[in-house]
Structure formats: C-alpha cells, structure tokens
Design an enzyme around this catalytic site. Structure first.
Site: not given
Ligand code: C5P
Length: 321
Positions: A25, A157
């Site tokens: 994406k 995601d």
């Molecule tokens: O959800 P995901 O595991 O992809 O997120 C990885 C990291 O990215 C989270 O631990 C956080 O530090 C950051 N993040 C964030 N806000 C979001 C998505 C991700 O701060 N909306």
C-alpha cells in the site's frame, strides 16, 4: 464471534498447498493526530493498494514452520524478516487457530516482493494473506468480518491489506471506509537500501512536535481533497493533494531521502512522497508509459536499491489459483 465448525481443508493444490497473495500500500494522505494514551496516534489516512504482491503458501504441517524467500529474506537491520513468532504471519496463524479452535499446524512459506520496513505494509500484507490461506487450509470458514477483526488485532494496516482497493482509515488506521476510485493510478516505487522502524519514525514525529518544528497534529489535514482527486483525476489534482505527516520525521532520520525525492521529480514524477513511515519513495506518474520510462531512468541513476513501476487500486488479500 461465531465460527462454523472446521469442515476439512479448503482449496488445495496438488501437494495440499493453498496459496494467497496480498498487495503493498501507499498512503496518499496520512494525517497524524496527537499521541493517544495507548501509545498509538489517531490517524486520518487514505490507503491505496498497489500492484506489488507478497505470496504466502501454506501446507499441512506438524506445528508451525516458517520459511521466507525473496526480497529482504536476508536483511539484518530493521528490514530483517524473522522466521519465528516475531513474524506477524506466525502470530496470525496462532490467532486464527485459537479463535477457530483448531491446532496451529502448517508449513508456511512467504515469498516476498514487498521490502520489509519499507513503509509499504509488507508485513501486514503477509499477515493478511496468511489469514486467507490458513482459513482455507484449515477449513475454518471465517467470514470477512471475522478475519478483519483478527487483522485489526495483528496491526493497524492489516485490515487494509485484507480489503485492498482505496479506503479511508481512521482510529489507528484499522477502521476503514472504502473509497470510490474511477481510474487507475500509475506510480514508481523507489525502494531504499535499508528499512526504517515505524515506531522510530512516529517517535521522531513526537520529538519534532515537542520542539515546535512541525505542527502539533491537533488539527490534522482533511482527506477530502485527496479523495476528490482520486475519484475523478486528473493527475495534477492528485499530485497537489498528496500529503504525509510522517515525511518530515522520516527525512529527519534519513536526510538522504531528500535526494531520493528530488531524483523522482527530476525523472518526471508529477509528485513524490515518502510512503507511510518510509523510506520507500512513491512517485506519481502521468500514465503507465511514463511510469515505465521513469522507472528505467531511476534504476539507471542508482539512487535506490530497487525501482518498481506499479499501479493501483488493486484488490486485497486473495487466494491464488
Ligand atoms: O499497528 P502497528 O503494529 O503497525 O504499529 C507499529 C507501531 O507504529 C506502534 O507500536 C506505534 O509505535 C506506531 N503507530 C502509531 N500510531 C498508529 C499506528 C502505528 O504510533 N496509528
């Protein structure tokens, strides 16, 4: 959550293999709100699924095993792809098995084309493809809604990697509303040599905000101009509407990305942005021919490790064959 009882294997190829693929994406709009108390940031983002796919093959097995081939399989930094429970695919398998009440038995192979830690949701694509493939292998017959709920638990995601197309994401990115896009958009992805850690880029954004070097995120930019441009074109309208709040922190951590962005516009891109948390550069092309020409020029310049001409929207995680 309701699950039908396991009804035996789903779509099996000759050796019992089930194959699924899921797309990368690009965030054509990524407005990051303030840091929430759960450690995530409130987002308003517009996701576009593009034609760079990872393939996940699952076979009957005894316990879980994971093999990774292709792009980034031998990475050593933020872009290293783990082959144990640190891989999102492993967690996807355990979660689906637990929810469906079946043993987590599968031999899983991920064939990667999407670079890890590239800002292209490669790990999320793998998890989404694994959910779809294992659901078929195990005959767990989860509904799309059930798979989406599991996906949201795996990562922000992952629901979009299941859905594909174009969607407006809110919450931490996992709450989706599909967006209509009437035409195809051509892009060139410039993939850098080494990945960037997503939490590190968000942390750098918080730091830049505390120092007052970027807006504080209390009034995130509206996605409406990008949604209107995606619906009806033309290319310059989308080029003008692209925006990514994670670009300044990605550039702060990786100053050489400025050169990578300049190279893309120098090669004829209508606009170039950092994709998600980077470091991949997404360069918007006028059309398919100019994307192919731009990709050839950029590959020759050697600014990126890999250059790919892609288009979107494309569907989300699907069984193959
Ligand atoms: O959800 P995901 O595991 O992809 O997120 C990885 C990291 O990215 C989270 O631990 C956080 O530090 C950051 N993040 C964030 N806000 C979001 C998505 C991700 O701060 N909306």
């Amino acid at each position: 959550m309701s699950w039908s009882s396991p009804g035996g294997p789903g779509r099996l190829a000759g050796d019992g293999a089930v194959v699924a693929r899921a797309p990368a994406k690009v965030n054509v709009h990524l407005a990051v709100g303030p840091l929430r108390s759960d450690g995530f940031h409130e987002l308003r983002t517009v996701y576009l699924a593009v034609s760079l796919f990872d393939t996940v093959t699952v076979r009957p097995g005894d316990g879980l095993t994971l093999t990774v081939t292709g792009e980034g399989a031998a990475g050593t930094g933020a872009d290293a792809v783990p082959t144990d429970r640190h891989n999102l695919v492993w967690r996807a398998a355990e979660l689906l098995a637990e929810r469906a009440g079946v043993p987590a038995d599968a031999a899983i192979t991920i064939d990667k084309s999407i670079p890890a830690a590239g800002g292209l949701a490669g790990g999320s694509a793998d998890a989404a493809a694994a959910l779809v493939a294992l659901d078929a292998l195990w005959g767990t017959h989860a509904t799309r809604g059930e798979l989406t709920a599991l996906a949201a638990r795996l990562g922000s995601d992952v629901p979009f990697s299941l859905l594909g197309g174009v969607a407006l994401g809110s919450g931490r990115g996992e709450q989706l509303s599909p967006v209509l896009a009437r035409r195809r958009w051509d892009w060139v992805l410039g993939i850098a040599g080494e990945g960037l850690s997503t939490p590190a880029v968000y942390a750098e954004l918080d730091r830049l905000r505390v120092e007052g070097r970027v807006p504080d995120g209390e009034e995130p930019a509206s996605p409406d101009p990008v949604i209107a441009a995606l619906r009806s074109g033309p290319v310059p309208a989308l080029a003008a509407a692209l925006g990514n709040d994670l670009q300044p922190p990605a550039l702060s951590l990786r100053p050489d990305l400025r050169r990578a962005l300049r190279a893309a516009t120098g090669a004829g891109a209508a606009a170039a942005i950092v994709s998600g948390s980077g470091p991949t550069v997404a360069a918007l092309a006028q059309d398919e021919d100019s994307a192919v020409r731009m990709a050839a020029t950029l590959a020759g310049e050697g600014v990126y490790r890999t250059v790919r001409a892609v288009h979107g929207p494309v569907p989300g995680a699907r069984l193959v064959g």
